[in-house]
Design an enzyme around this catalytic site. Structure first.
Site, PDB file in Angstrom:
ATOM      1  N   ASN A 169       7.705   1.360  -1.459  1.00 55.97           N
ATOM      2  CA  ASN A 169       8.206   1.572  -2.798  1.00 55.97           C
ATOM      3  C   ASN A 169       6.968   2.357  -3.689  1.00 55.97           C
ATOM      4  OD1 ASN A 169       6.791   0.016  -3.450  1.00 55.97           O
ATOM      5  ND2 ASN A 169       8.159  -1.618  -4.966  1.00 55.97           N
ATOM      6  N   CYS A 182       5.714   2.262  -5.939  1.00 60.76           N
ATOM      7  CA  CYS A 182       4.717   1.644  -6.811  1.00 60.76           C
ATOM      8  C   CYS A 182       3.316   0.978  -5.277  1.00 60.76           C
ATOM      9  CB  CYS A 182       4.984   0.637  -7.930  1.00 60.76           C
ATOM     10  SG  CYS A 182       5.298   1.446  -8.981  1.00 60.76           S
ATOM     11  N   GLU A 195       3.958  -1.734  -3.169  1.00 62.23           N
ATOM     12  CA  GLU A 195       3.777  -3.232  -3.134  1.00 62.23           C
ATOM     13  C   GLU A 195       4.452  -3.251  -1.569  1.00 62.23           C
ATOM     14  OE1 GLU A 195       5.212  -2.200  -5.723  1.00 62.23           O
ATOM     15  OE2 GLU A 195       4.319  -2.897  -7.370  1.00 62.23           O
TER      16      GLU A 195
END
Length: 239
Positions: A155, A157, A159
């Site tokens: 995703n 970001c 994670e």
């Protein structure tokens, strides 16, 4: 992934143009790439699109502009390529820093130095904090939901590894607010974990999705991520 024909453009995008914000960029790599970095080896660029056999999608010198060709300057201005071939047709050049990053084999195949790619990643990560590197081979080997699709990226970001059209739903428990009289209240923490998982799972059913494929991917695996925050404050409160 590291073998993509636009890899040098991708690696330097944030530091070079500042055009992508609120995203972490990561270069996908595997054990083969790192071995070639150690051994100063080369790899081929491959067009990821289409159903043609691999050998028909391998990049050759015909796919790149060559210095000295008729209309080179005009085509260069219009296309703004990240890679070009030297005038004598033997070297591959990164146009962003004019560094030789590869060579052309006798049969015309473009071969890129793994070490040059790795060094360029490091250089741009130092400049702008991007890109990172993600071991896609390991992600795919450890994927527990292969029936729902192959993991392709994370995703925005970083994670959560996801398949195409995948999404995940994230939340966090504030540990600092679980401290009472200098001790961590595990009963309260357990209650919040149960509530947090239930809440995040409900969000999946309550959410609206932009495409049917996203809806199908999310509901096939119901990915959630319940994390923690406030760890340092918790330690302070516990002396």
């Amino acid at each position: 992934e590291y073998w993509h024909p636009d890899i040098f453009e991708f690696i330097s995008e944030k530091a070079r143009t500042g055009g992508i914000v609120n995203f972490n960029l990561s270069v996908g790599y595997d054990d083969n790439f790192m071995t070639k970095v150690d051994e100063d080896g080369y790899f081929r660029l491959v067009n990821p699109k289409g159903d043609a056999p691999l050998e028909e999608r391998v990049w050759t010198s015909k796919n790149l502009l060559r210095k000295g060709e008729t209309d080179f300057d005009k085509d260069y201005r219009e296309l703004s390529p990240s890679l070009i071939v030297s005038k004598d047709g033997t070297e591959v050049i990164n146009t962003y820093n004019d560094e030789v990053v590869g060579k052309v084999s006798n049969d015309g195949t473009v071969l890129i130095s793994a070490k040059k790619v790795f060094d360029y990643i490091v250089e741009n990560a130092w400049e702008d904090g991007c890109p990172g590197m993600i071991h896609v081979e390991r992600l795919r080997d450890q994927n527990k939901t292969r029936n729902a699709g192959e993991v392709r990226a994370t995703n925005p970001c970083g994670e959560q590894p996801l398949p195409p059209f995948g999404a995940c739903n994230l939340g966090a428990i504030n540990l600092a607010s679980c401290v009472e009289d200098g001790k961590l209240n595990y009963e309260e923490l357990d209650k919040r974990i149960d509530s947090g998982v239930h809440f995040l799972d409900n969000v999946i059913d309550m959410s609206k999705f932009p495409f049917k494929k996203v809806y199908e991917s999310v509901h096939a695996t119901r990915r959630i991520g319940l994390g923690m925050m406030g760890f340092a404050d918790m330690l302070l409160d516990m002396n």
